[in-house]
Design a protein around this motif. Structure first.
Motif, PDB file in Angstrom:
ATOM      1  N   THR A  29      -1.683   7.209  -1.896  1.00  0.00           N
ATOM      2  CA  THR A  29      -1.624   6.745  -0.517  1.00  0.00           C
ATOM      3  C   THR A  29      -1.213   7.885   0.416  1.00  0.00           C
ATOM      4  OG1 THR A  29      -0.837   4.945   0.910  1.00  0.00           O
ATOM      5  CG2 THR A  29       0.793   6.042  -0.486  1.00  0.00           C
ATOM      6  N   GLY A  89       0.801  -1.216   0.000  1.00  0.00           N
ATOM      7  CA  GLY A  89       0.000   0.000   0.000  1.00  0.00           C
ATOM      8  C   GLY A  89       0.829   1.258   0.000  1.00  0.00           C
ATOM      9  N   ARG A 122      -2.333   6.101   6.133  1.00  0.00           N
ATOM     10  CA  ARG A 122      -2.681   4.768   5.649  1.00  0.00           C
ATOM     11  C   ARG A 122      -1.540   3.795   5.907  1.00  0.00           C
ATOM     12  NH1 ARG A 122      -4.081   2.905  -0.603  1.00  0.00           N
ATOM     13  NH2 ARG A 122      -4.277   0.669  -0.134  1.00  0.00           N
ATOM     14  N   SER A 123      -0.323   4.211   5.627  1.00  0.00           N
ATOM     15  CA  SER A 123       0.827   3.333   5.869  1.00  0.00           C
ATOM     16  C   SER A 123       0.929   2.970   7.351  1.00  0.00           C
ATOM     17  CB  SER A 123       2.120   4.010   5.400  1.00  0.00           C
ATOM     18  OG  SER A 123       2.141   4.165   4.000  1.00  0.00           O
TER      19      SER A 123
END
Length: 470
Positions: free
Chosen positions: A166, A160, A170-171
């Protein structure tokens, strides 16, 4: 960044090299031991039928980040990140390359001397050294301290991470370590630069006795030395504006928390019939000894260490810096904090049980302060006030030993740098301050020649110059 000879470059393009900073930075560069090439420790093979869960938790290695469209470019002109991060990680001429060199220093003369003095075999080296000089869980020990040592096992989040659109959030939600959070970052750094109870991550006194530099830590300094990112508009939009003042204060609280947490563990706090001297102020014992009739003791009384001469005091360098931060950022706790500091030192005379009890109380205060600082927006006014607090009589009387003095002048340097970054002091004004700051550095240039009263005078002179710029 800072210059090892005592000068300070206010642009991040320059590099440090003051003797006091070398001691700091060498904690990582010159660690504990060396192996001959024949002693390389091979990684355990990955099972062919590993489950998806195991794969997700795996460290994939530096190569997984090295694509030319990711972090392996030769020029730092990518978007939204530089994309030459791997090149900076490998840079031989700069502290930014220290992590990539961490494994190789085990083969160099100093490491070879240490391993010989300690009498370590292959198993001993793996046990005592590779926890910091290689990446735990990595596929290749030769990668040394790679990307995932700090950012977390990439098997969980790499797919991802390079997806178009991204975000950092999110990471992080997928398992990346959130190094933007100063508390998280501090504890990642502390594992090796201060120690943990995990295998190979505690530089006990015998390792230092064999030649390892003493352990010390300052979050903003370490972050600056390893900077491989640009603080541009895109960075600020994605991660927020960095605050050196907050990083410094949180780092001091977390370092104290870590030190006391390790001290509370019986397996780490003792070494045979002796206490583990890692926890004590090095120079309280490592003083010159004179037998002549006209000798005068060099020890200066410390009002918050109610212990008699000749008794080794706990290394309280971070405790002292936190006292300065409390006076500005949590003034309602000043009395309670100083009282707990005094109680902790006094308990060291009563025995281990009493000391551990008071350490727990002290650590609880440090954890609370860390959280309070991490959630604060540090202002320029507070930055100037912290500089005043560091040199104030209430705090300066505690600079009786080298360790605390080094931390204080490093704090001054860091806080001034933070004020420059925030626009409170111009780069021209900062240049004018270098002479005063360098006088304070000169006063801690030689550990064996440290004179507390002369140091306090130099520190006060630097703060007077800084105060005039408000």
């Amino acid at each position: 960044m800072r210059q090892p000879n005592g000068s300070r470059g206010w642009h991040f393009a320059t590099v440090v090299s003051r003797p006091a900073l070398i001691a700091f930075f060498a904690c990582f560069l010159m660690a504990a031991v060396a192996l001959a090439a024949s002693m390389l420790i091979a990684p355990a093979p990955v099972e062919a039928q590993a489950s998806r869960s195991d794969t997700m938790k795996r460290h994939l290695g530096v190569a997984s980040c090295a694509g030319s469209t990711c972090h392996g470019r030769s020029l730092g002109d990518g978007t939204p990140v530089r994309q030459d991060e791997l090149q900076l990680w490998q840079e031989e001429s700069s502290p930014t390359g220290a992590h990539s060199r961490a494994y190789r220093v085990l083969f160099q003369p100093r490491g070879q001397d240490i391993i010989r003095r300690l009498g370590l075999d292959q198993a001993g080296v793996a046990r005592d050294c590779l926890g910091c000089h290689a990446e735990p869980g990595a596929a290749r020990v030769e990668d040394a301290v790679g990307c995932e040592s700090c950012h977390g096992a990439a098997g969980q989040w790499i797919a991802g991470h390079y997806t178009v659109g991204t975000t950092h959030e999110r990471s992080v939600s997928q398992g990346m370590t959130d190094l933007v959070d100063p508390q998280v970052r501090a504890n990642v750094c502390l594992d090796c630069h201060f120690g943990s109870d995990r295998q190979g991550q505690f530089a006990y006194h015998r390792i230092m006795g064999a030649g390892h530099p003493r352990i010390s830590f300052e979050l903003d300094l370490f972050s600056t030395l390893q900077q491989h990112w640009n603080v541009d508009a895109d960075y600020i939009e994605r991660k927020g504006r960095p605050n050196a003042l907050r990083n410094w204060a949180v780092g001091q609280a977390e370092a104290l928390n870590r030190s006391l947490a390790l001290f509370e563990k019986p397996g780490l706090a003792t070494d045979g019939m002796f206490p583990e001297f890692y926890f004590f102020d090095c120079h309280s014992c490592h003083r010159r000894i004179f037998d002549g009739e006209d000798v005068r003791a060099s020890k200066v009384a410390n009002p918050l260490r109610p212990i008699p001469p000749g008794y080794p005091p706990y290394n309280d360098e971070n405790m002292i810096m936190l006292a300065a931060a409390v006076r500005v950022l949590a003034p309602d706790l000043t009395g309670a904090y100083d009282g707990q500091t005094r109680s902790f030192h006094a308990a060291m005379l009563q025995g281990r049980d009493a000391a551990v009890t008071e350490a727990g109380k002290m650590r609880s205060m440090a954890r609370g302060l860390s959280t309070r600082f991490a959630g604060s927006a540090f202002t320029d006014k507070q930055g100037f006030a912290m500089l005043d607090a560091i040199a104030s009589e209430a705090v300066a009387v505690r600079y009786t030993d080298y360790e605390g003095a080094v931390q204080s002048v490093m704090a001054m340097d860091t806080l001034v740098s933070g004020l420059v970054a925030q626009g409170a002091i111009s780069e021209g004004q900062a240049s004018a301050l270098r002479l005063d700051i360098n006088r304070a550095y000169a006063a801690v240039n030689d550990p064996n020649g440290f004179k507390p009263l002369a140091f306090r005078s130099a520190l006060a002179g630097a703060v007077r110059s800084i105060r005039s710029m408000q």
